[in-house]
Design a protein around this motif. Structure first.
Motif, short mmCIF file in Angstrom:
data_model
loop_
_atom_site.label_atom_id
_atom_site.label_comp_id
_atom_site.label_asym_id
_atom_site.label_seq_id
_atom_site.Cartn_x
_atom_site.Cartn_y
_atom_site.Cartn_z
N GLY A 29 0.80 -1.21 0.00
CA GLY A 29 0.00 0.00 0.00
C GLY A 29 0.83 1.26 0.00
O GLY A 29 1.89 1.31 0.64
N VAL A 30 0.34 2.28 -0.71
CA VAL A 30 1.04 3.56 -0.77
C VAL A 30 0.06 4.68 -0.42
O VAL A 30 -1.00 4.80 -1.05
CB VAL A 30 1.64 3.82 -2.16
N LEU A 31 0.41 5.47 0.59
CA LEU A 31 -0.35 6.67 0.90
C LEU A 31 0.25 7.83 0.12
O LEU A 31 1.47 8.04 0.14
CB LEU A 31 -0.28 6.99 2.40
N ILE A 32 -0.61 8.59 -0.56
CA ILE A 32 -0.18 9.76 -1.33
C ILE A 32 -0.59 11.01 -0.55
O ILE A 32 -1.76 11.17 -0.20
CB ILE A 32 -0.86 9.76 -2.71
N CYS A 33 0.38 11.88 -0.31
CA CYS A 33 0.10 13.13 0.43
C CYS A 33 -0.01 14.27 -0.57
O CYS A 33 0.90 14.50 -1.38
CB CYS A 33 1.23 13.41 1.41
N HIS A 34 -1.11 14.98 -0.49
CA HIS A 34 -1.42 15.98 -1.51
C HIS A 34 -0.60 17.25 -1.38
O HIS A 34 -0.05 17.56 -0.33
CB HIS A 34 -2.91 16.31 -1.48
N ALA A 35 -0.55 17.99 -2.49
CA ALA A 35 0.07 19.30 -2.51
C ALA A 35 -0.84 20.31 -1.78
O ALA A 35 -1.90 19.95 -1.26
CB ALA A 35 0.31 19.74 -3.95
N TRP A 36 -0.42 21.57 -1.76
CA TRP A 36 -1.11 22.54 -0.92
C TRP A 36 -2.55 22.81 -1.32
O TRP A 36 -3.32 23.34 -0.51
CB TRP A 36 -0.29 23.83 -0.81
N GLY A 37 -2.92 22.44 -2.53
CA GLY A 37 -4.30 22.67 -2.97
C GLY A 37 -5.30 21.69 -2.40
O GLY A 37 -6.50 21.87 -2.54
#
Lengths: 235, 235
Positions: A29-37
């Motif tokens: 599993g991979v958690l993706i952390c979003h950019a500032w938007g």
């Protein structure tokens, strides 16, 4: 491909992520952390790409269900409270990791975290916390200003970095190297010459402010991520 | 696999390289620049590895046929005259590239140069010269002290670097970045935390002097090289 919206919680806050997997069987599993938007189309696309690679991916959320910025000013106003309260940020990231691990298509023993811009800082903060994840990848993340001196870092760390990024100048790369070395981390930093902030985002077109897409750097960075995840999930 | 010794010349000096290729058909060619001990078993092994990847490789020689060091003192005595006369060094490197291009198993239009330790400096010097090669890769090469300010660099440049390398400290990495940026190069530097000099060489076991093999860093570096050569030879 399976995909769905997933709601999860940190305290009283409902967070909403986008989950994608290639099959019903348990995959790393991979958690993706979003950019500032905030979590959006770009992060959804990364989740789908990871699913195509055979992983199960959650594009996580640290702002709250449906809370997204649409201008740089709005983005900054959403991001700043979490930069000011890194403990809160870490709780929301941890909630995302827990949510990821709880999905039936995820092998909970094999998890990594990646992130873009502000999300790169988030991925690094997960590593700094000593969390038991296999690896973290920062794409054009903010490299300086850790919340506190890092304790022992068990996750392998990969920073993919535009050398001319005005938000992470060479002195921040040097302090990152010192910080990670002091924390005993297995760390790498890939510096791309002539490349600025946000280089993986095809919509980044503000050269004047040092935010510009680069197809070649994006390709190199994603290839480095693929190699890194393969290494992390094989061992 | 085909392999053979190949003699070639720079001025009155006979140089002897080791050539390997997987087949008789013309493949992209890679010149390998040796470490300070001279062309030897390590470089031969790299040539064979490259042949297994489908390339044709020449482990070149800048010291002269049969001239090899067997102690650090001998190695330094062989290397220093070429560090003192970088124009001579470049002529010998160019002779190696020409010899590589002349082999029937090499597609002369697709050539790259790689090198280890002193050979990393050699590979970078080829790029600095503006030579028409597709790419160069330095493995734990000396990064500072260019012979002269680089002119326009057309080769893509990849430096694979142990961050704790005592022969290439962080200030050299910074000056390398500045030099390559000023030369307009498409450059990358991959920094490996906690890694010192000579990390790809299984015989490097002098931790006290900062020369030590690392299986994990070697694996990452060779994977980065594979990705890089694939990119260079595809375009």
């Amino acid at each position: 491909m399976n995909s769905r919206l997933v709601n999860y919680h940190e305290g009283d806050t409902t967070l909403q992520g986008f989950f994608a997997s290639a099959s019903d069987s348990a995959a790393p599993g991979v958690l993706i952390c979003h950019a500032w938007g905030g979590q959006g189309d770009f992060e959804d696309g990364i989740a789908r790409t990871l699913a195509e690679l055979g992983y199960s991916a959650l594009a996580g959320d640290v702002y709250g269900e449906g809370i997204r910025g649409s201008t740089p000013e709005e983005n900054a106003a959403l991001m700043q409270p979490l930069l000011d309260d890194r403990a809160l940020l870490l709780r929301r990231l941890t909630a995302g990791i827990d949510c990821l691990r709880a999905q039936p298509e995820v092998d909970a023993t094999r998890v990594a975290v990646i992130g873009f811009c502000f999300g790169g800082l988030c991925a690094l903060d997960v590593a700094r916390s000593g969390a038991d994840v296999g690896g973290v990848v920062s794409f054009h993340g903010l490299l300086g200003s850790p919340a506190a001196p890092s304790g022992p870092v068990s996750a392998r760390v990969l920073a993919l970095h535009g050398w001319d990024d005005p938000l992470a100048p060479p002195e921040d790369a040097l302090s990152f190297a010192s910080e990670m070395t002091a924390a005993g981390a297995d760390w790498q930093l890939h510096a791309y010459g002539g490349i600025v902030h946000a280089f993986t985002n095809p919509n980044a077109n503000d050269a004047e402010n040092g935010m510009l897409y680069s197809e070649v750097a994006a390709s190199r960075a994603f290839e480095a991520m693929r190699d890194f995840l393969a290494e992390v999930f094989t061992d």
